[in-house]
Motif scaffolding. Structure first.
Motif, PDB file in Angstrom:
ATOM      1  N   ILE A  57     -72.893 -24.349 -51.699  1.00  0.00           N
ATOM      2  CA  ILE A  57     -73.093 -23.084 -52.395  1.00  0.00           C
ATOM      3  C   ILE A  57     -73.531 -22.052 -51.141  1.00  0.00           C
ATOM      4  O   ILE A  57     -74.452 -22.678 -50.207  1.00  0.00           O
ATOM      5  N   GLN A  58     -73.415 -21.100 -51.199  1.00  0.00           N
ATOM      6  CA  GLN A  58     -73.751 -19.843 -50.247  1.00  0.00           C
ATOM      7  C   GLN A  58     -74.941 -19.538 -50.702  1.00  0.00           C
ATOM      8  O   GLN A  58     -75.237 -19.082 -51.848  1.00  0.00           O
ATOM      9  N   VAL A  59     -76.050 -19.425 -49.725  1.00  0.00           N
ATOM     10  CA  VAL A  59     -77.180 -19.012 -50.052  1.00  0.00           C
ATOM     11  C   VAL A  59     -77.691 -17.782 -48.953  1.00  0.00           C
ATOM     12  O   VAL A  59     -77.164 -17.876 -47.815  1.00  0.00           O
ATOM     13  N   ILE A  60     -78.121 -16.706 -49.701  1.00  0.00           N
ATOM     14  CA  ILE A  60     -78.612 -15.470 -48.649  1.00  0.00           C
ATOM     15  C   ILE A  60     -80.209 -15.491 -49.089  1.00  0.00           C
ATOM     16  O   ILE A  60     -80.668 -15.377 -50.246  1.00  0.00           O
ATOM     17  N   ILE A  61     -80.972 -15.476 -47.890  1.00  0.00           N
ATOM     18  CA  ILE A  61     -82.316 -15.520 -48.016  1.00  0.00           C
ATOM     19  C   ILE A  61     -83.105 -14.423 -47.203  1.00  0.00           C
ATOM     20  O   ILE A  61     -82.622 -14.094 -46.421  1.00  0.00           O
ATOM     21  N   THR A  62     -84.230 -13.974 -47.878  1.00  0.00           N
ATOM     22  CA  THR A  62     -84.964 -12.916 -47.193  1.00  0.00           C
ATOM     23  C   THR A  62     -86.169 -13.736 -47.100  1.00  0.00           C
ATOM     24  O   THR A  62     -86.785 -14.237 -48.073  1.00  0.00           O
ATOM     25  N   THR A  63     -86.884 -13.302 -45.631  1.00  0.00           N
ATOM     26  CA  THR A  63     -88.510 -13.755 -45.416  1.00  0.00           C
ATOM     27  C   THR A  63     -88.915 -13.231 -44.318  1.00  0.00           C
ATOM     28  O   THR A  63     -88.277 -12.455 -43.777  1.00  0.00           O
ATOM     29  N   ASN A  64     -90.223 -13.022 -44.362  1.00  0.00           N
ATOM     30  CA  ASN A  64     -90.884 -12.539 -43.204  1.00  0.00           C
ATOM     31  C   ASN A  64     -90.763 -13.197 -41.850  1.00  0.00           C
ATOM     32  O   ASN A  64     -90.789 -12.686 -40.778  1.00  0.00           O
ATOM     33  N   ASP A  65     -90.780 -14.714 -41.916  1.00  0.00           N
ATOM     34  CA  ASP A  65     -90.416 -15.364 -40.967  1.00  0.00           C
ATOM     35  C   ASP A  65     -90.035 -16.679 -41.240  1.00  0.00           C
ATOM     36  O   ASP A  65     -89.836 -17.003 -42.461  1.00  0.00           O
TER      37      ASP A  65
ATOM     38  N   ILE B  12     -80.714  -5.675 -49.341  1.00  0.00           N
ATOM     39  CA  ILE B  12     -79.502  -6.087 -49.112  1.00  0.00           C
ATOM     40  C   ILE B  12     -79.208  -7.098 -50.393  1.00  0.00           C
ATOM     41  O   ILE B  12     -78.032  -7.138 -51.088  1.00  0.00           O
ATOM     42  N   LEU B  13     -80.094  -7.949 -50.856  1.00  0.00           N
ATOM     43  CA  LEU B  13     -79.835  -8.869 -51.775  1.00  0.00           C
ATOM     44  C   LEU B  13     -79.861  -8.119 -53.245  1.00  0.00           C
ATOM     45  O   LEU B  13     -79.021  -8.357 -53.999  1.00  0.00           O
ATOM     46  N   GLU B  14     -80.671  -6.853 -53.150  1.00  0.00           N
ATOM     47  CA  GLU B  14     -80.412  -6.156 -54.392  1.00  0.00           C
ATOM     48  C   GLU B  14     -78.989  -5.559 -54.503  1.00  0.00           C
ATOM     49  O   GLU B  14     -78.592  -5.415 -55.713  1.00  0.00           O
ATOM     50  N   SER B  15     -78.356  -5.247 -53.520  1.00  0.00           N
ATOM     51  CA  SER B  15     -76.954  -4.625 -53.579  1.00  0.00           C
ATOM     52  C   SER B  15     -75.947  -5.656 -54.023  1.00  0.00           C
ATOM     53  O   SER B  15     -75.032  -5.324 -54.669  1.00  0.00           O
ATOM     54  N   ILE B  16     -76.194  -6.800 -53.743  1.00  0.00           N
ATOM     55  CA  ILE B  16     -75.248  -8.082 -53.923  1.00  0.00           C
ATOM     56  C   ILE B  16     -75.602  -8.205 -55.571  1.00  0.00           C
ATOM     57  O   ILE B  16     -74.521  -8.334 -56.257  1.00  0.00           O
ATOM     58  N   TYR B  17     -76.721  -8.233 -55.876  1.00  0.00           N
ATOM     59  CA  TYR B  17     -76.989  -8.607 -57.377  1.00  0.00           C
ATOM     60  C   TYR B  17     -76.464  -7.400 -57.997  1.00  0.00           C
ATOM     61  O   TYR B  17     -75.793  -7.505 -59.192  1.00  0.00           O
ATOM     62  N   PHE B  18     -76.366  -6.185 -57.670  1.00  0.00           N
ATOM     63  CA  PHE B  18     -75.814  -4.854 -58.270  1.00  0.00           C
ATOM     64  C   PHE B  18     -74.621  -4.954 -58.182  1.00  0.00           C
ATOM     65  O   PHE B  18     -73.769  -4.462 -59.260  1.00  0.00           O
TER      66      PHE B  18
ATOM     67  N   ILE C  67     -75.128 -20.494 -45.133  1.00  0.00           N
ATOM     68  CA  ILE C  67     -76.640 -19.981 -45.096  1.00  0.00           C
ATOM     69  C   ILE C  67     -76.890 -18.925 -44.093  1.00  0.00           C
ATOM     70  O   ILE C  67     -76.263 -18.671 -43.055  1.00  0.00           O
ATOM     71  N   ASN C  68     -77.410 -17.738 -44.916  1.00  0.00           N
ATOM     72  CA  ASN C  68     -77.760 -16.620 -44.465  1.00  0.00           C
ATOM     73  C   ASN C  68     -79.110 -15.982 -44.489  1.00  0.00           C
ATOM     74  O   ASN C  68     -79.768 -16.256 -45.660  1.00  0.00           O
ATOM     75  N   ILE C  69     -79.816 -15.977 -43.441  1.00  0.00           N
ATOM     76  CA  ILE C  69     -81.187 -15.475 -43.611  1.00  0.00           C
ATOM     77  C   ILE C  69     -81.444 -14.172 -42.875  1.00  0.00           C
ATOM     78  O   ILE C  69     -81.242 -13.877 -41.734  1.00  0.00           O
ATOM     79  N   PHE C  70     -82.378 -13.425 -43.645  1.00  0.00           N
ATOM     80  CA  PHE C  70     -82.739 -11.932 -43.286  1.00  0.00           C
ATOM     81  C   PHE C  70     -84.162 -12.157 -42.912  1.00  0.00           C
ATOM     82  O   PHE C  70     -84.733 -12.127 -43.886  1.00  0.00           O
TER      83      PHE C  70
ATOM     84  N   GLU D 102     -80.862 -24.452 -37.923  1.00  0.00           N
ATOM     85  CA  GLU D 102     -79.656 -24.521 -36.991  1.00  0.00           C
ATOM     86  C   GLU D 102     -78.253 -24.209 -37.579  1.00  0.00           C
ATOM     87  O   GLU D 102     -77.429 -23.727 -36.988  1.00  0.00           O
ATOM     88  N   GLU D 103     -78.417 -24.344 -38.844  1.00  0.00           N
ATOM     89  CA  GLU D 103     -76.927 -24.145 -39.765  1.00  0.00           C
ATOM     90  C   GLU D 103     -76.852 -22.799 -40.197  1.00  0.00           C
ATOM     91  O   GLU D 103     -75.810 -22.703 -40.697  1.00  0.00           O
ATOM     92  N   ALA D 104     -77.938 -22.055 -40.076  1.00  0.00           N
ATOM     93  CA  ALA D 104     -77.869 -20.635 -40.922  1.00  0.00           C
ATOM     94  C   ALA D 104     -77.310 -19.601 -39.820  1.00  0.00           C
ATOM     95  O   ALA D 104     -77.299 -19.604 -38.411  1.00  0.00           O
ATOM     96  N   LYS D 105     -76.798 -18.344 -40.318  1.00  0.00           N
ATOM     97  CA  LYS D 105     -76.529 -17.278 -39.714  1.00  0.00           C
ATOM     98  C   LYS D 105     -77.859 -16.303 -40.105  1.00  0.00           C
ATOM     99  O   LYS D 105     -78.345 -16.138 -40.943  1.00  0.00           O
ATOM    100  N   ILE D 106     -78.576 -15.966 -38.809  1.00  0.00           N
ATOM    101  CA  ILE D 106     -79.801 -15.348 -38.771  1.00  0.00           C
ATOM    102  C   ILE D 106     -79.607 -13.671 -38.734  1.00  0.00           C
ATOM    103  O   ILE D 106     -79.048 -13.751 -37.650  1.00  0.00           O
ATOM    104  N   PHE D 107     -80.332 -13.088 -39.452  1.00  0.00           N
ATOM    105  CA  PHE D 107     -80.348 -11.553 -39.090  1.00  0.00           C
ATOM    106  C   PHE D 107     -81.671 -11.110 -38.994  1.00  0.00           C
ATOM    107  O   PHE D 107     -82.557 -11.488 -39.798  1.00  0.00           O
ATOM    108  N   LYS D 108     -81.675 -10.075 -38.248  1.00  0.00           N
ATOM    109  CA  LYS D 108     -83.116  -9.276 -38.024  1.00  0.00           C
ATOM    110  C   LYS D 108     -82.972  -7.992 -38.497  1.00  0.00           C
ATOM    111  O   LYS D 108     -81.992  -7.439 -38.442  1.00  0.00           O
ATOM    112  N   VAL D 109     -84.098  -7.399 -39.569  1.00  0.00           N
ATOM    113  CA  VAL D 109     -83.766  -6.323 -40.207  1.00  0.00           C
ATOM    114  C   VAL D 109     -85.099  -5.524 -39.927  1.00  0.00           C
ATOM    115  O   VAL D 109     -86.085  -5.934 -40.148  1.00  0.00           O
ATOM    116  N   LYS D 110     -84.839  -4.219 -39.414  1.00  0.00           N
ATOM    117  CA  LYS D 110     -86.030  -3.524 -38.839  1.00  0.00           C
ATOM    118  C   LYS D 110     -85.649  -1.880 -39.136  1.00  0.00           C
ATOM    119  O   LYS D 110     -84.434  -1.378 -38.459  1.00  0.00           O
ATOM    120  N   ASP D 111     -86.343  -1.240 -40.063  1.00  0.00           N
ATOM    121  CA  ASP D 111     -86.179   0.293 -40.230  1.00  0.00           C
ATOM    122  C   ASP D 111     -84.809   0.250 -40.609  1.00  0.00           C
ATOM    123  O   ASP D 111     -83.851   1.331 -40.297  1.00  0.00           O
TER     124      ASP D 111
END
Length: 372
Positions: free
Chosen positions: A335-343, A39-45, A25-28, A353-362
């Protein structure tokens, strides 16, 4: 199948970045317009060699002439390096640093299922958008489908051009047209059969998924061909197409185009035989698309012997807390899941708790540590 590492150079708002993913699990997290969807677009690409949002040239950072996307993939203990180099003049794809000349030979190396707010167009949009959905998913599942579909489009163009020529000339020799039509039909048969098989797979799963989320039964997807196929056996399809082309020859010459075929297919989404596009609420329509995408997960596993990567682009903002967590409950632990969300408010604590969480800014991505 998982993506272990992603390298971006001059892609969208990223000048140069490397991201290492968790295998599960990966959450941006970030505000709008910070770069998390890129980031998701680049993986899709990387998987499909095209964006789901824009044209190729818009993917290159405006300050530069070239962009590069590279990913390290693991699939059933086999490691691969996939690379796409993009410029204003051309696009180059590589597997393990070896250039692949045909895009059709590259696709299937990385399988993804994308959920995004734009998916509602599959239901609300045009038949062309629904056919595009079919083509994208089947292209990931079958190299034969890509091959036959590309051949079909080339022959279709030849046939349409010849129909236009027949209209303008006094030539009544249809032997060449008959030969082209015969070649077209051979490709059409396989396209129809592959699409029907895929929709049958969907319908074996989608009703139960939709019911578990909404409590509503009898949800199904109808595959509609404009040749009114009921039997999808090879000979029945051939017989029906020959009949349609013979009976419509005069009309096709007058219109200068091929009237019948898989380029005119459509899908309908029904609950108790009512069309969701017409009678469904906004919430039912959103959940129907999510159920469609979730139903694909096991299809990919069955047909490719590996799970796809699940990309969730700002899907949580479209759902209430109850349905967010119902969606999470359907995410297979394998399954590997990659998520984008505002919060992450309202998201199941155990999941976080099982996720790897990333902060994205600028356009800067940092791994979040400590309490999640």
């Amino acid at each position: 199948m998982i993506i272990r590492k992603l390298n971006l150079i001059n892609f969208r708002n990223y000048k140069k970045i490397t991201i290492t993913f968790d295998k599960k699990i990966n959450i941006f997290i970030g505000d709008n317009a910070q770069g998390k969807t890129n980031i998701l677009e680049s993986i899709y690409f990387l998987a499909l060699t095209k964006s789901y949002r824009t044209t190729d040239l818009n993917l290159i950072n405006k300050k530069y002439e070239n962009a590069k996307v590279k990913g390290e993939i693991k699939n059933n203990n086999i490691f691969k390096s996939l690379t796409i180099e993009l410029s204003h003049e051309k696009k180059k794809v590589k597997v393990n640093n070896n250039e692949i000349k045909k895009i059709s030979e590259y696709i299937t190396n990385l399988n993804v299922i994308l959920m995004s707010p734009e998916d509602i167009n599959i239901l609300q949009g045009t038949p062309a958008e629904r056919r595009n959905f079919l083509n994208i998913e089947l292209s990931q599942l079958s190299k034969n489908y890509i091959k036959k579909y590309n051949e079909f489009n080339k022959i279709l163009k030849i046939r349409n051009n010849y129909l236009k020529m027949l209209y303008k000339s006094s030539n009544t020799d249809y032997r060449y047209l008959d030969s082209v039509t015969e070649n077209l039909i051979e490709r059409e048969i396989e396209i129809y059969q592959e699409r029907k098989k895929f929709i049958d797979f969907i319908n074996n799963r989608i009703d139960k998924i939709y019911e578990n989320i909404t409590g509503i039964k009898n949800f199904k997807v109808i595959y509609e061909t404009n040749v009114d196929l009921e039997d999808f056996s090879k000979e029945k399809i051939r017989k029906k197409l020959i009949q349609k082309y013979q009976s419509s020859l005069k009309k096709e010459i007058e219109n200068g185009m091929t009237i019948y075929g898989p380029h005119r297919d459509d899908l309908r989404f029904l609950i108790d035989n009512d069309d969701i596009k017409i009678y469904g609420s906004q919430g039912q329509q959103k959940i129907s698309i999510i159920a469609l995408k979730l139903s694909e997960i096991e299809i990919f596993k069955e047909m490719t012997n590996t799970y796809p990567i699940l990309l969730l682009d700002d899907v949580f903002s479209e759902l209430d807390i109850k349905n967010r967590n119902k969606l999470i409950g359907y995410i297979n632990k394998d399954i590997q899941v990659i998520i984008t969300t505002n919060d992450t408010r309202g998201i199941n604590r155990k999941f976080l708790e099982e996720a790897k969480i990333f902060k994205v800014k600028d356009g800067i991505v940092t791994e979040k540590v400590g309490k999640k």
